[in-house]
Design a protein around this motif. Structure first.
Motif, mmCIF file in Angstrom:
data_model
loop_
_atom_site.group_PDB
_atom_site.id
_atom_site.type_symbol
_atom_site.label_atom_id
_atom_site.label_comp_id
_atom_site.label_asym_id
_atom_site.label_seq_id
_atom_site.Cartn_x
_atom_site.Cartn_y
_atom_site.Cartn_z
ATOM 1 N N GLU A 98 0.825 -1.196 0.000
ATOM 2 C CA GLU A 98 0.000 0.000 0.000
ATOM 3 C C GLU A 98 0.864 1.252 0.000
ATOM 4 O O GLU A 98 2.015 1.225 0.474
ATOM 5 N N LYS A 99 0.317 2.308 -0.510
ATOM 6 C CA LYS A 99 0.956 3.623 -0.395
ATOM 7 C C LYS A 99 0.478 4.239 0.915
ATOM 8 O O LYS A 99 -0.670 4.668 1.019
ATOM 9 N N ALA A 100 1.355 4.233 1.879
ATOM 10 C CA ALA A 100 1.005 4.739 3.206
ATOM 11 C C ALA A 100 1.327 6.226 3.296
ATOM 12 O O ALA A 100 2.349 6.688 2.786
ATOM 13 N N VAL A 101 0.453 6.946 3.974
ATOM 14 C CA VAL A 101 0.662 8.384 4.178
ATOM 15 C C VAL A 101 1.216 8.607 5.585
ATOM 16 O O VAL A 101 0.674 8.084 6.568
ATOM 17 N N VAL A 102 2.295 9.366 5.661
ATOM 18 C CA VAL A 102 2.884 9.672 6.961
ATOM 19 C C VAL A 102 1.966 10.638 7.701
ATOM 20 O O VAL A 102 1.603 11.701 7.185
ATOM 21 N N ILE A 103 1.570 10.244 8.918
ATOM 22 C CA ILE A 103 0.742 11.111 9.756
ATOM 23 C C ILE A 103 1.623 12.040 10.585
ATOM 24 O O ILE A 103 1.367 13.239 10.697
ATOM 25 N N SER A 104 2.658 11.478 11.189
ATOM 26 C CA SER A 104 3.572 12.272 12.007
ATOM 27 C C SER A 104 4.870 11.507 12.181
ATOM 28 O O SER A 104 4.916 10.280 12.022
ATOM 29 N N GLN A 105 5.921 12.239 12.523
ATOM 30 C CA GLN A 105 7.197 11.611 12.831
ATOM 31 C C GLN A 105 7.978 12.491 13.810
ATOM 32 O O GLN A 105 7.944 13.722 13.710
ATOM 33 N N GLU A 106 8.663 11.834 14.756
ATOM 34 C CA GLU A 106 9.489 12.570 15.703
ATOM 35 C C GLU A 106 10.650 11.706 16.152
ATOM 36 O O GLU A 106 10.589 10.477 16.119
ATOM 37 N N SER A 107 11.720 12.372 16.562
ATOM 38 C CA SER A 107 12.858 11.687 17.163
ATOM 39 C C SER A 107 12.573 11.534 18.650
ATOM 40 O O SER A 107 12.234 12.507 19.328
ATOM 41 N N ILE A 108 12.688 10.298 19.174
ATOM 42 C CA ILE A 108 12.375 10.067 20.585
ATOM 43 C C ILE A 108 13.613 9.684 21.393
ATOM 44 O O ILE A 108 13.530 9.533 22.616
ATOM 45 N N ALA A 109 14.753 9.503 20.727
ATOM 46 C CA ALA A 109 16.041 9.258 21.377
ATOM 47 C C ALA A 109 17.095 9.389 20.290
ATOM 48 O O ALA A 109 16.758 9.589 19.113
ATOM 49 N N ALA A 110 18.343 9.313 20.665
ATOM 50 C CA ALA A 110 19.411 9.435 19.674
ATOM 51 C C ALA A 110 19.278 8.338 18.617
ATOM 52 O O ALA A 110 19.310 7.149 18.946
ATOM 53 N N ASP A 111 19.070 8.741 17.367
ATOM 54 C CA ASP A 111 18.937 7.836 16.224
ATOM 55 C C ASP A 111 17.692 6.949 16.288
ATOM 56 O O ASP A 111 17.574 5.996 15.520
ATOM 57 N N ILE A 112 16.755 7.243 17.188
ATOM 58 C CA ILE A 112 15.513 6.473 17.287
ATOM 59 C C ILE A 112 14.350 7.377 16.876
ATOM 60 O O ILE A 112 14.175 8.460 17.424
ATOM 61 N N TYR A 113 13.553 6.905 15.912
ATOM 62 C CA TYR A 113 12.443 7.696 15.393
ATOM 63 C C TYR A 113 11.124 6.946 15.546
ATOM 64 O O TYR A 113 11.072 5.712 15.450
ATOM 65 N N SER A 114 10.073 7.712 15.796
ATOM 66 C CA SER A 114 8.722 7.187 15.913
ATOM 67 C C SER A 114 7.876 7.784 14.793
ATOM 68 O O SER A 114 7.781 9.002 14.660
ATOM 69 N N MET A 115 7.254 6.919 14.000
ATOM 70 C CA MET A 115 6.457 7.375 12.865
ATOM 71 C C MET A 115 5.081 6.706 12.870
ATOM 72 O O MET A 115 4.981 5.491 13.023
ATOM 73 N N TRP A 116 4.040 7.503 12.738
ATOM 74 C CA TRP A 116 2.689 7.002 12.525
ATOM 75 C C TRP A 116 2.376 7.097 11.044
ATOM 76 O O TRP A 116 2.651 8.121 10.404
ATOM 77 N N ILE A 117 1.800 6.022 10.488
ATOM 78 C CA ILE A 117 1.426 6.025 9.080
ATOM 79 C C ILE A 117 -0.014 5.555 8.924
ATOM 80 O O ILE A 117 -0.527 4.783 9.734
ATOM 81 N N GLN A 118 -0.677 6.042 7.875
ATOM 82 C CA GLN A 118 -2.034 5.630 7.536
ATOM 83 C C GLN A 118 -1.954 4.557 6.469
ATOM 84 O O GLN A 118 -1.436 4.791 5.371
ATOM 85 N N THR A 119 -2.421 3.354 6.779
ATOM 86 C CA THR A 119 -2.374 2.251 5.831
ATOM 87 C C THR A 119 -3.506 1.293 6.167
ATOM 88 O O THR A 119 -3.365 0.411 7.026
ATOM 89 N N GLU A 120 -4.631 1.473 5.507
ATOM 90 C CA GLU A 120 -5.905 0.913 5.943
ATOM 91 C C GLU A 120 -5.903 -0.609 6.082
ATOM 92 O O GLU A 120 -6.157 -1.148 7.164
ATOM 93 N N ARG A 121 -5.654 -1.326 5.009
ATOM 94 C CA ARG A 121 -5.812 -2.782 5.043
ATOM 95 C C ARG A 121 -4.751 -3.445 5.920
ATOM 96 O O ARG A 121 -5.037 -4.415 6.630
ATOM 97 N N ILE A 122 -3.516 -2.937 5.862
ATOM 98 C CA ILE A 122 -2.445 -3.544 6.647
ATOM 99 C C ILE A 122 -2.733 -3.378 8.134
ATOM 100 O O ILE A 122 -2.601 -4.323 8.918
ATOM 101 N N ALA A 123 -3.125 -2.184 8.534
ATOM 102 C CA ALA A 123 -3.400 -1.931 9.951
ATOM 103 C C ALA A 123 -4.566 -2.772 10.450
ATOM 104 O O ALA A 123 -4.554 -3.274 11.569
ATOM 105 N N GLU A 124 -5.573 -2.946 9.617
ATOM 106 C CA GLU A 124 -6.751 -3.713 10.025
ATOM 107 C C GLU A 124 -6.408 -5.183 10.256
ATOM 108 O O GLU A 124 -6.974 -5.840 11.131
#
Length: 260
Positions: A7-33
């Protein structure tokens, strides 16, 4: 056979939560379900020189909203994960999933359970902690800088080990278990191979089941290339040898059934 999609997922948000560690939320309907705790997705880069996607475990799953959270480590300049770290809200990225099997949650239902994560093996423990109907003791090991601890504390008692002793027990997850005199009926774990090997031995000594999510370099992510096999006690029906494909047959295995 479980379904998977690209699927083509859309990035909802992304942030760095520690050194070299990133947290990303993506919208991807069928995979998430369809996704369950312990599975992963393969994320593709736009760099044509990098043909293979990067496997990233699922940290949180909001199937009803069609959203997934991935928490990953940037492994170096010019890598696929470094490219992912520059994605911003509204960007589109190709993902395939859900891949692999999940943690067998019924095995731990109504039991006293260890959820153990080490390093980048910490993120998959969050969704498992949210969904597991059990008495949960969360034991997380870090090199130094902590991440996801506030999230994890919402779903169970959290004990921390750090290599440098900057937080919690100085040492590894087993040191933390021994120092805090903890015990359990079953173990779910994800992290580096030395940690999983030690937990397998600990589980054997205590005569308790231990499920491990193996970390391996993967190529195709769907079991076709045999690039991520591990040794097993039983013969694999696919190859008729004592191997299992971590991406397809795993990444979660009963520790007693695999060589770590």
């Amino acid at each position: 056979m479980s379904k998977k999609w690209i699927e083509k997922a859309v990035v909802i948000s992304q942030e760095s939560i520690a050194a070299d560690i990133y947290s990303m939320w993506i919208q991807t309907e069928r995979i998430a379900e369809a996704a369950v705790p312990g599975q992963f997705i393969s994320v593709y880069t736009e760099d044509g020189s990098k043909l293979l996607p990067r496997p990233i475990s699922l940290c949180e799953i909001e199937g009803e909203k069609g959203r997934l959270r991935i928490v990953y480590r940037v492994t170096g300049a010019g890598t696929g994960t470094e490219a992912f770290s520059h994605l911003q809200a509204g960007d589109v990225v190709d993902v395939m999933g859900p891949l692999g099997n999940g943690f067998p949650m019924e095995a731990g239902k109504n039991k006293k359970v260890f959820l153990i994560g080490g390093g980048i093996g910490v993120p998959p423990m969050l969704e498992l902690a949210k969904r597991l109907d059990a008495e949960k003791q969360l034991v997380m090991g870090y090199r130094d800088e902590l991440f996801l601890t506030d999230d994890l504390k919402q779903y169970g008692d959290l004990v921390i080990a750090t290599e440098d002793g900057s937080a919690g027990t100085k040492g590894n997850v087993l040191d933390a278990i021994h120092e805090n005199k903890l015990c359990a009926d079953l173990i779910y774990a994800c992290g580096p191979t030395p940690m999983l090997r030690a937990l397998k031995q600990y589980a054997q000594e205590k005569s308790i089941p231990c499920y491990v999510s193996l970390e391996e370099r993967m190529a195709c992510g769907i079991g076709a290339c045999l690039g991520c096999v591990c040794q097993t006690r039983e013969k694999d029906a696919h190859s008729n040898v004592h191997n299992a494909r971590v991406c397809k047959d795993g990444p979660v295995f009963l520790a007693s059934e695999v060589e770590i």
